[in-house]
Design a protein around this motif. Structure first.
Motif, PDB file in Angstrom:
ATOM      1  N   ARG A  93     -12.886  12.209   5.212  1.00  0.00           N
ATOM      2  CA  ARG A  93     -14.002  11.439   4.682  1.00  0.00           C
ATOM      3  C   ARG A  93     -14.374  11.867   3.268  1.00  0.00           C
ATOM      4  NH1 ARG A  93     -14.464  11.329  10.106  1.00  0.00           N
ATOM      5  NH2 ARG A  93     -15.567   9.584  11.094  1.00  0.00           N
ATOM      6  N   GLY A  94     -14.260  13.173   2.982  1.00  0.00           N
ATOM      7  CA  GLY A  94     -14.774  13.642   1.708  1.00  0.00           C
ATOM      8  C   GLY A  94     -13.807  14.357   0.805  1.00  0.00           C
ATOM      9  N   GLY A  95     -12.581  14.610   1.269  1.00  0.00           N
ATOM     10  CA  GLY A  95     -11.664  15.410   0.471  1.00  0.00           C
ATOM     11  C   GLY A  95     -11.351  14.817  -0.894  1.00  0.00           C
ATOM     12  N   VAL A  96     -10.905  13.558  -0.916  1.00  0.00           N
ATOM     13  CA  VAL A  96     -10.550  12.918  -2.193  1.00  0.00           C
ATOM     14  C   VAL A  96     -11.789  12.757  -3.064  1.00  0.00           C
ATOM     15  CG1 VAL A  96      -9.669  10.803  -3.244  1.00  0.00           C
ATOM     16  CG2 VAL A  96      -8.567  11.732  -1.202  1.00  0.00           C
ATOM     17  N   ILE A  97     -12.905  12.400  -2.448  1.00  0.00           N
ATOM     18  CA  ILE A  97     -14.148  12.211  -3.207  1.00  0.00           C
ATOM     19  C   ILE A  97     -14.574  13.516  -3.858  1.00  0.00           C
ATOM     20  CG2 ILE A  97     -16.621  11.746  -2.912  1.00  0.00           C
ATOM     21  CD1 ILE A  97     -15.804   9.589  -0.878  1.00  0.00           C
ATOM     22  N   ALA A  98     -14.486  14.628  -3.148  1.00  0.00           N
ATOM     23  CA  ALA A  98     -14.854  15.918  -3.708  1.00  0.00           C
ATOM     24  C   ALA A  98     -13.902  16.334  -4.828  1.00  0.00           C
ATOM     25  CB  ALA A  98     -14.874  16.980  -2.618  1.00  0.00           C
ATOM     26  N   LEU A  99     -12.609  16.112  -4.652  1.00  0.00           N
ATOM     27  CA  LEU A  99     -11.642  16.478  -5.697  1.00  0.00           C
ATOM     28  C   LEU A  99     -11.902  15.721  -6.990  1.00  0.00           C
ATOM     29  CD1 LEU A  99      -8.330  16.733  -3.645  1.00  0.00           C
ATOM     30  CD2 LEU A  99      -9.567  18.604  -4.729  1.00  0.00           C
ATOM     31  N   LEU A 100     -12.218  14.437  -6.901  1.00  0.00           N
ATOM     32  CA  LEU A 100     -12.532  13.665  -8.109  1.00  0.00           C
ATOM     33  C   LEU A 100     -13.846  14.146  -8.725  1.00  0.00           C
ATOM     34  CD1 LEU A 100     -11.441  10.052  -7.124  1.00  0.00           C
ATOM     35  CD2 LEU A 100     -10.304  11.657  -8.657  1.00  0.00           C
ATOM     36  N   GLY A 101     -14.785  14.616  -7.890  1.00  0.00           N
ATOM     37  CA  GLY A 101     -16.020  15.181  -8.423  1.00  0.00           C
ATOM     38  C   GLY A 101     -15.753  16.443  -9.213  1.00  0.00           C
ATOM     39  N   ILE A 102     -14.856  17.301  -8.704  1.00  0.00           N
ATOM     40  CA  ILE A 102     -14.490  18.502  -9.434  1.00  0.00           C
ATOM     41  C   ILE A 102     -13.849  18.133 -10.774  1.00  0.00           C
ATOM     42  CG2 ILE A 102     -12.947  20.497  -9.403  1.00  0.00           C
ATOM     43  CD1 ILE A 102     -13.406  20.591  -6.339  1.00  0.00           C
ATOM     44  N   TRP A 103     -13.002  17.108 -10.751  1.00  0.00           N
ATOM     45  CA  TRP A 103     -12.358  16.656 -11.988  1.00  0.00           C
ATOM     46  C   TRP A 103     -13.400  16.201 -13.020  1.00  0.00           C
ATOM     47  CZ3 TRP A 103      -8.119  16.984 -14.673  1.00  0.00           C
ATOM     48  CH2 TRP A 103      -7.831  16.046 -15.665  1.00  0.00           C
ATOM     49  N   LEU A 104     -14.376  15.431 -12.584  1.00  0.00           N
ATOM     50  CA  LEU A 104     -15.420  14.972 -13.507  1.00  0.00           C
ATOM     51  C   LEU A 104     -16.263  16.118 -14.039  1.00  0.00           C
ATOM     52  CD1 LEU A 104     -16.885  11.652 -12.039  1.00  0.00           C
ATOM     53  CD2 LEU A 104     -15.461  11.947 -14.065  1.00  0.00           C
ATOM     54  N   TYR A 105     -16.429  17.171 -13.236  1.00  0.00           N
ATOM     55  CA  TYR A 105     -17.284  18.285 -13.639  1.00  0.00           C
ATOM     56  C   TYR A 105     -16.618  19.169 -14.693  1.00  0.00           C
ATOM     57  CZ  TYR A 105     -20.048  22.548 -13.356  1.00  0.00           C
ATOM     58  OH  TYR A 105     -20.824  23.627 -13.668  1.00  0.00           O
ATOM     59  N   LEU A 106     -15.300  19.116 -14.808  1.00  0.00           N
ATOM     60  CA  LEU A 106     -14.619  19.973 -15.770  1.00  0.00           C
ATOM     61  C   LEU A 106     -15.160  19.749 -17.173  1.00  0.00           C
ATOM     62  CD1 LEU A 106     -10.926  19.645 -14.534  1.00  0.00           C
ATOM     63  CD2 LEU A 106     -12.480  21.566 -14.169  1.00  0.00           C
ATOM     64  N   PRO A 107     -15.363  20.805 -17.939  1.00  0.00           N
ATOM     65  CA  PRO A 107     -15.880  20.644 -19.313  1.00  0.00           C
ATOM     66  C   PRO A 107     -15.063  19.668 -20.152  1.00  0.00           C
ATOM     67  CG  PRO A 107     -15.929  22.947 -18.662  1.00  0.00           C
ATOM     68  CD  PRO A 107     -15.209  22.230 -17.580  1.00  0.00           C
ATOM     69  N   ALA A 108     -13.742  19.668 -19.960  1.00  0.00           N
ATOM     70  CA  ALA A 108     -12.898  18.765 -20.735  1.00  0.00           C
ATOM     71  C   ALA A 108     -13.277  17.312 -20.508  1.00  0.00           C
ATOM     72  CB  ALA A 108     -11.429  18.988 -20.382  1.00  0.00           C
ATOM     73  N   MET A 109     -13.705  16.989 -19.276  1.00  0.00           N
ATOM     74  CA  MET A 109     -14.156  15.621 -19.004  1.00  0.00           C
ATOM     75  C   MET A 109     -15.563  15.385 -19.520  1.00  0.00           C
ATOM     76  SD  MET A 109     -11.896  13.674 -17.747  1.00  0.00           S
ATOM     77  CE  MET A 109     -13.091  12.372 -17.466  1.00  0.00           C
TER      78      MET A 109
END
Length: 777
Positions: A82-98
């Motif tokens: 339910r949340g794995g892909v959603i959490a991974l994309l959240g981590i990606w957005l949180y990266l300073p580079a993003m």
């Protein structure tokens, strides 16, 4: 980079929104459509380089987390898809580079606090859920000895294992205790033998190695899938003799296996006389072969030169449609056994007759045909007399109460399994039942039906277990314990067939096809491992996407719970065709009067196909119980198989397999734990303990240890019978879909397991016989 990220979010949003709307129109959850729309909004904000994308996505994470907990609680394996892909994309957005690419002004990156808090919450829930197991039942079986001198059935001594279930009672219990809960962790492999009988490319799918060895004197006796009979030295595993039955290959056999051989000692012969001790082996080409247990040579006085043809008296006998996969019962100078009839091939099928033959000569003594149950006088083969075509058969192992003169038969169904129209009154009475027959005459003493008007292939698959149960007032009752595919374990008085633990009739779903009908009620035992009804929230997957696809399938198929009838639209069959319990049965401790079993939960689907729509058979196709079953001569065929998602993993959430312990006197389940890992179910050897399916059987020892292979991750395990705690495991070189056994030789207790794989569950094939023991001191 930002544009690529926006495209990923847009694709994810569309991948959830479009099928999410479909699910909503089917009456399913609105979550996927809503969250898909929200993720599309995030994609638009990313394309606009707006920092609001982070805030909106933080709301997606928090909302998804709250929804997931509301649906399934703190179940790690349910939360991940339910949340794995959603959490991974959240981590990606949180990266300073993003975040630098989503600025609030020319100099400052977008603030990450909202999304950071949402990710911290998700991680906290994930870590906490790893410590929880909502599926687990913790507890302990009673340890008191209820019966200090229990009836184990006729036995040759504690050191031996003379019958498939050790004795004719089928308890799978050994009085040995050299191996116990204190030292089982020290078990080590002491010898290994390979039969040379390996699965061939031209073999049928259901080529499996399910044998339980016998231990008689200094020897072990086994058979192999292609019908080699082999004797081994019990101490060293060295081969003493082998006999090749040359049963050949036949593409229309549904099963290519041998679950065991039968041992018999002739009391009328001198101990050193030829064939004073015999091994009887059933073959895949419908023969029964009698061998001298000392030499492996044919006992020529039996049948025709040592061979009995089992197809005699069959009204129809296409090659590969009838054979015996289980060993006969030897009792009172008789060999009593049935045979396997191919499921769902043709209505012109052989009979399911049960027969008794003279153990010395092979002469037919009586026959009991569930299609003609009142006439047991042996028919005249020479005059061309035949049995009733397509009557319910028994392909599993029988049990015997020699003192009471009764043999107990687990019965299956008439072909086709999913079509009940046109069954005779006798067939309706005996389908999917346990029947007690008189050993001497074959006359029926009682019948207990476990499914009324069976439309789901719910054969009674397991050898009934016989035990004397102590009652609250101190008296004992002669009991029979019958495990079933549908999860009920019936505890019956074996003299009368009356329930000891209560049996109730519960309303069952209707809605059969117009030509058929359903029974309004179905029996349920007070001791039951029947699964809860599947709900949409129980659908599973590796990710949110294949889980969504399974939810859509759930709503498109017919399903109203256990016993939902077959349909042209397609039906979820749960428990599935493998059943909660199968031929491996359960193991029973007759002293403590408790049981150990391996309930399995894997839904199947079935879909009826009108005969006019069935394509012509493909040349060279081999028999199988999965895929299209043609049901030649019937108005419908059936397509069936496990309920799997688009990635080939089960649509139902784990656990798919447990070990469990129950008190037979009260019917209470004391403990139940998920069993087995996905190590051999995935391309990578992941040791995740989801609780996996299995097929095979357990044993119990007086040392308090239960042993079981069976799982699809190729291990043999030892458990504390009292709590279910795993105490030991050994990696097997192939699938362990057989039942282990144990014996004493030269003062040392051995544990033996056959590992050869199972075609239907896809475990690794092999030809191994492996012995374990404690280190020599």
């Amino acid at each position: 980079m930002l544009a690529a990220t926006g495209i990923v979010f847009a694709l994810m949003g569309l991948g959830l929104f479009i099928p999410g709307v479909w699910l909503l129109t089917l009456g399913g959850s609105a979550y996927y459509a809503v969250v898909g729309l929200a993720i599309l909004a995030v994609a638009v904000l990313i394309f606009r380089r707006s920092a609001e994308a982070l805030t909106v996505y933080a709301l997606v994470i928090v909302g998804s987390l709250a929804w997931a907990i509301w649906e399934v609680g703190f179940d790690w394996w349910q939360l991940v898809p339910r949340g794995g892909v959603i959490a991974l994309l959240g981590i990606w957005l949180y990266l300073p580079a993003m975040r630098r690419r989503l600025p609030t002004d020319a100099d400052r990156p977008a603030p990450g606090l909202p999304i950071a808090l949402s990710l911290i919450a998700a991680i906290a829930v994930g870590v906490y859920s790893m410590t929880q197991d909502p599926a687990d039942i913790s507890g302990s079986l009673p340890v008191e000895v209820v019966s200090a001198d229990p009836d184990l059935g006729p036995t040759a001594g504690d050191e031996e294992w003379h019958q498939y279930g050790r004795t004719q009672y089928g308890q799978r219990y050994s009085p040995l205790q050299q191996i116990n809960i204190q030292n089982v962790g020290e078990l080590e492999q002491v010898w290994q033998y390979q039969t040379g009988d390996v699965k061939l490319p031209q073999d049928v799918t259901e080529t499996t190695y399910q044998v339980t060895p016998l231990k008689v004197g200094d020897n072990l006796y086994i058979c192999t899938p292609h019908n080699l009979a082999i004797a081994l030295d019990a101490a060293s595993g060295e081969e003493i003799w082998r006999y090749d039955a040359n049963s050949g290959l036949e593409p229309d056999r549904q099963h290519q296996t041998c679950r065991g051989v039968t041992y018999w000692r002739d009391p009328a012969r001198a101990a050193d006389a030829a064939c004073a001790e015999r091994i009887y082996m059933p073959t895949a080409d419908a023969r029964l072969i009698a061998l001298d247990a000392r030499t492996g040579t044919l006992c020529t006085g039996f049948g025709d030169g040592g061979v009995l043809r089992l197809e005699r008296g069959m009204p129809y006998n296409p090659a590969g449609y009838y054979y015996s996969t289980s060993p006969p019962i030897a009792v009172n100078g008789r060999l009593i056994f049935g045979g396997a009839v191919n499921d769902n091939f043709s209505i012109q099928s052989p009979s399911g007759v049960i027969r008794a033959f003279d153990i010395n000569t092979g002469a037919l003594l009586w026959n009991w045909d569930s299609g003609n149950p009142d006439d047991t006088a042996p028919i005249d083969y020479e005059a061309g007399e035949t049995y009733v075509a397509n009557s319910p058969n028994s392909w599993s192992v029988f049990s015997v109460d020699e003192e009471r003169g009764l043999v107990y038969i687990p019965l299956g169904n008439q072909v086709p399994d999913q079509l009940g129209m046109g069954r005779s009154e006798a067939v309706e009475e005996h389908s999917s039942s346990i029947v007690a027959l008189n050993v001497t005459t074959g006359q029926r003493e009682w019948v207990f039906q476990t499914v009324h008007h069976d439309l789901w292939d719910m054969d009674v698959p397991a050898q009934p277990v016989l035990i004397d149960l102590t009652q609250p007032d101190g008296s004992t009752l002669p009991a029979l314990v019958g495990p079933t595919k549908q999860g009920d374990i019936y505890v019956l008085n074996r003299e009368t067939g009356e329930p000891i633990l209560p049996v109730t009739e519960e309303p069952a779903p209707g809605g059969a096809i117009p030509e058929d009908f359903t029974a309004p009620t179905q029996p349920t035992s007070a001791l039951t491992f029947k699964p809860d009804m599947l709900r949409e929230k129980d659908m599973w997957g590796v990710s949110v996407f294949d889980q969504l696809a399974c939810r859509i399938q759930y709503h498109r198929l017919n399903y109203e719970g256990r016993y939902t009838p077959p349909s042209i639209n397609g039906t979820i069959v749960y428990p599935g065709n493998f059943g909660v319990f199968n031929w491996g049965s359960i193991a029973v401790d007759p002293e403590r009067q408790v049981m150990f079993g391996m309930p399995t939960y894997l839904p199947f689907t079935s879909r009826l196909v009108p005969a006019a729509d069935i394509p012509a058979p493909v040349e060279g196709a081999t028999a199988s119980e999965q895929g299209l079953n043609r049901n030649e001569g019937a108005p419908y065929g059936v397509v069936m198989g496990p309920f799997l998602g688009i990635l080939g993993v089960p649509c139902s959430a784990p656990p798919w397999g447990y070990v469990a312990g129950a008190d037979l006197r009260t019917g209470e389940i004391a403990w139940q734990h998920r069993n087995g890992t996905v190590r051999d179910m995935t391309p990578l050897p992941l040791p995740f303990k989801l609780g996996v399916p299995g097929i095979g059987g357990p044993i119990i020892t007086k040392g308090g240890v239960a042993f079981l292979g069976a799982t699809v991750d190729n291990y043999l395990r030892g458990y504390d019978l009292t709590t279910g705690e795993q105490l030991w495991k050994a990696r097997l070189p192939a699938g362990g879909q057989s039942t282990p056994m144990t014996y004493m030789q030269d003062g040392r207790q051995y544990l033996v397991m056959v590992a050869g794989g199972h075609g239907s569950v896809g475990t690794k094939p092999g030809d191994y016989v492996i012995a374990y023991a404690l280190p020599e001191r």
